[in-house]
Design an enzyme around this catalytic site. Structure first.
Site, mmCIF file in Angstrom:
data_model
loop_
_atom_site.group_PDB
_atom_site.id
_atom_site.type_symbol
_atom_site.label_atom_id
_atom_site.label_comp_id
_atom_site.label_asym_id
_atom_site.label_seq_id
_atom_site.Cartn_x
_atom_site.Cartn_y
_atom_site.Cartn_z
ATOM 1 N N CYS A 191 9.909 18.056 49.934
ATOM 2 C CA CYS A 191 10.271 18.923 48.800
ATOM 3 C C CYS A 191 9.702 20.336 48.927
ATOM 4 O O CYS A 191 10.301 21.287 48.445
ATOM 5 C CB CYS A 191 9.882 18.266 47.478
ATOM 6 S SG CYS A 191 8.157 17.807 47.361
ATOM 7 N N CYS A 245 13.432 15.659 48.012
ATOM 8 C CA CYS A 245 12.520 15.041 48.981
ATOM 9 C C CYS A 245 13.233 14.441 50.195
ATOM 10 O O CYS A 245 12.779 13.431 50.749
ATOM 11 C CB CYS A 245 11.663 13.994 48.284
ATOM 12 S SG CYS A 245 10.713 14.658 46.902
ATOM 13 N N LYS A 259 0.752 6.575 41.092
ATOM 14 C CA LYS A 259 0.807 7.991 40.746
ATOM 15 C C LYS A 259 1.877 8.211 39.699
ATOM 16 O O LYS A 259 2.984 7.731 39.892
ATOM 17 C CB LYS A 259 1.143 8.781 41.998
ATOM 18 C CG LYS A 259 1.388 10.240 41.758
ATOM 19 C CD LYS A 259 1.771 10.916 43.023
ATOM 20 C CE LYS A 259 2.174 12.335 42.668
ATOM 21 N NZ LYS A 259 2.895 12.984 43.701
ATOM 22 N N ARG A 315 14.269 13.851 40.106
ATOM 23 C CA ARG A 315 13.984 12.936 41.213
ATOM 24 C C ARG A 315 14.184 11.472 40.835
ATOM 25 O O ARG A 315 13.654 10.572 41.467
ATOM 26 C CB ARG A 315 12.538 13.132 41.680
ATOM 27 C CG ARG A 315 12.178 14.543 42.086
ATOM 28 C CD ARG A 315 11.050 14.535 43.110
ATOM 29 N NE ARG A 315 10.296 15.769 43.191
ATOM 30 C CZ ARG A 315 10.743 16.895 43.735
ATOM 31 N NH1 ARG A 315 11.955 16.978 44.214
ATOM 32 N NH2 ARG A 315 9.951 17.961 43.792
ATOM 33 N N GLU A 366 7.285 -2.456 44.238
ATOM 34 C CA GLU A 366 7.254 -1.282 45.123
ATOM 35 C C GLU A 366 6.005 -1.300 46.010
ATOM 36 O O GLU A 366 6.090 -1.105 47.220
ATOM 37 C CB GLU A 366 7.261 0.013 44.297
ATOM 38 C CG GLU A 366 8.638 0.492 43.876
ATOM 39 C CD GLU A 366 9.422 1.098 45.033
ATOM 40 O OE1 GLU A 366 8.928 1.105 46.173
ATOM 41 O OE2 GLU A 366 10.553 1.573 44.782
ATOM 42 N N LYS A 395 5.277 5.370 42.742
ATOM 43 C CA LYS A 395 5.267 6.745 42.252
ATOM 44 C C LYS A 395 6.359 6.889 41.210
ATOM 45 O O LYS A 395 7.525 6.570 41.468
ATOM 46 C CB LYS A 395 5.503 7.703 43.417
ATOM 47 C CG LYS A 395 5.603 9.162 43.009
ATOM 48 C CD LYS A 395 5.612 10.064 44.235
ATOM 49 C CE LYS A 395 5.863 11.505 43.862
ATOM 50 N NZ LYS A 395 5.879 12.383 45.038
ATOM 51 N N SER A 455 -1.547 16.700 38.706
ATOM 52 C CA SER A 455 -1.745 18.057 38.215
ATOM 53 C C SER A 455 -1.682 18.162 36.693
ATOM 54 O O SER A 455 -2.536 18.788 36.068
ATOM 55 C CB SER A 455 -0.722 18.986 38.864
ATOM 56 O OG SER A 455 0.601 18.537 38.605
HETATM 57 C C1 PBG Z 1 5.604 15.607 46.826
HETATM 58 C C2 PBG Z 1 4.492 15.429 45.865
HETATM 59 C C3 PBG Z 1 4.427 15.706 44.471
HETATM 60 C C4 PBG Z 1 3.105 15.471 44.080
HETATM 61 C C5 PBG Z 1 2.417 15.042 45.198
HETATM 62 N N1 PBG Z 1 3.290 15.001 46.288
HETATM 63 C C6 PBG Z 1 5.419 16.261 43.536
HETATM 64 C C7 PBG Z 1 6.661 15.586 43.212
HETATM 65 O O1 PBG Z 1 6.921 14.427 43.564
HETATM 66 O O2 PBG Z 1 7.463 16.266 42.568
HETATM 67 C C8 PBG Z 1 2.553 15.677 42.702
HETATM 68 C C9 PBG Z 1 1.077 15.821 42.608
HETATM 69 C C10 PBG Z 1 0.568 16.376 41.333
HETATM 70 O O3 PBG Z 1 1.296 16.571 40.348
HETATM 71 O O4 PBG Z 1 -0.637 16.636 41.281
HETATM 72 N N2 PBG Z 1 6.662 14.732 46.743
#
Ligand code: PBG
Length: 343
Positions: A124, A132, A251, A220, A236, A198, A277
């Site tokens: 991405c 992705c 995550k 996504r 998963e 995820k 984040s």
């Molecule tokens: C890449 C990825 C993402 C995050 C980690 N690897 C973003 C997404 O899937 O959009 C997010 C990490 C975070 O928010 O701290 N695919």
């Protein structure tokens, strides 16, 4: 037996007693620090939506990594942020031997030989559309074609010095594809940390600013999971374990503590939680307004994630926490006269 013989407060009376019966403790060995690396020189640009988190260039990231290593942080998760003009529909810079993340890994490997380097393997940040993987005519990410590219990404990152490859794109079969590619090309010792469970999450917002990886259309949801699904979440991770993942991940972390617990109970693999984040930025924003105590909130959050069953936590607080933990584990002051509780 109950009250008054039982008094739960007895073991809460002093710092020393409370520390003695503490069930969950954090340690720098549990912490993985994400690092964003872009082009340029001398860069150390704070991410607007993530105060205290920076985008580095190759020279400055090395300094940051040395500092994190001195602080005892367990590992670094490296994200490359290429220039916009280097993006294309397939994300070819993701596997270029001189791509940003490959150069970063080489520099970090040289500067910090003993540090565990984990590289995020996804597209991405590298595709001009921000999805992705490779798109078909209907603008959907094509799973199997993306796997072919993912193999190239994993090999390029292993060659550059990564200890652990961390595929984060939620493609079916990604672990098997990477494992086979690594094994057949002389990297049987390189481990895979799968972003195995995820979710499609609103909490990635600030990261997408940091990594410049916002999808240019749509979302996504065709590859990341729905927040309501727990059984699917377990499947998963167990599938990725059966494909040869060495470590699993959940995550985001906070809205998914039940999933962390259930995977912990069903798999013996090391389990990582990504304290993402948005989870960080919410606390930062509230703390800036004076609405919340950042340190106390962060420690409470990380305790929750660890108590749920995570062995390791990827967190933007890693560096701060290293300092905070020193205070937490410092010897008790010699004359800390405990306040006598009145009954
Ligand atoms: C890449 C990825 C993402 C995050 C980690 N690897 C973003 C997404 O899937 O959009 C997010 C990490 C975070 O928010 O701290 N695919």
């Amino acid at each position: 037996m109950g009250f008054p013989k039982v008094r739960m407060r007895r073991l809460r009376r002093t710092d020393g007693l409370r520390r003695m019966v503490r069930e969950t403790t954090l340690h720098t060995d549990d912490l993985i620090a994400p690092l964003f690396v872009g082009e340029g020189e001398g860069q150390r640009k704070e991410i607007d939506s993530m105060p205290g988190v920076y985008r580095f260039s190759l020279d400055t990231v090395v300094e940051e990594a040395k500092l994190l290593q001195r602080l005892g942080i367990a590992g670094l998760l490296v994200f490359g942020v290429p220039n916009a003009e280097d993006k294309d529909p397939e994300g070819t810079q993701a596997w270029a031997s001189d791509g940003i993340v490959q150069r970063a890994l080489k520099a970090l490997r040289e500067a910090c030989p003993g540090m565990v380097l984990i590289s995020d393997a996804c597209f991405c940040e590298y595709t001009d559309h921000g999805h992705c993987g490779v798109l078909n005519r209907k603008k959907e990410v094509q799973n199997d074609k993306t796997l072919e590219h993912l193999e190239l990404v994993a090999l390029s990152q292993a060659r550059a010095g990564a200890d652990i490859i961390a595929p984060s794109g939620m493609m079916d079969g990604m672990v098997q594809a990477i494992r086979t590619a690594l094994d057949e090309n002389g990297f049987p010792e390189i481990a895979i940390l799968s972003y195995s469970t995820k979710f499609s999450s609103a909490f990635y917002g600030p990261f997408r600013e940091a990594a410049e990886s916002t999808p240019q259309f749509g979302n996504r949801k065709q590859y990341q999971m729905e927040s309501g699904n727990a059984r699917e979440a377990i499947r998963e991770s167990l599938l990725d374990a059966s494909e040869g993942a060495d470590m699993l991940m959940v995550k985001p972390a906070l809205a998914y503590l039940d999933i962390i617990r259930r995977i912990r109970e069903q798999s013996d693999l090391p389990l990582v939680a990504y304290n993402v984040s948005g989870e960080y930025s919410m606390v930062k924003a509230a703390a800036r307004k004076g609405w919340i105590d950042e340190k106390a909130a962060a420690i409470e959050i990380l305790h929750g994630i660890k108590r749920a069953g995570a062995d390791l936590i990827i967190t933007y607080w890693a560096k701060d926490l290293a300092g905070w933990l020193k205070d937490e584990h410092a010897p008790l002051p010699e004359k800390a006269a405990p306040p006598q509780e009145e009954h």
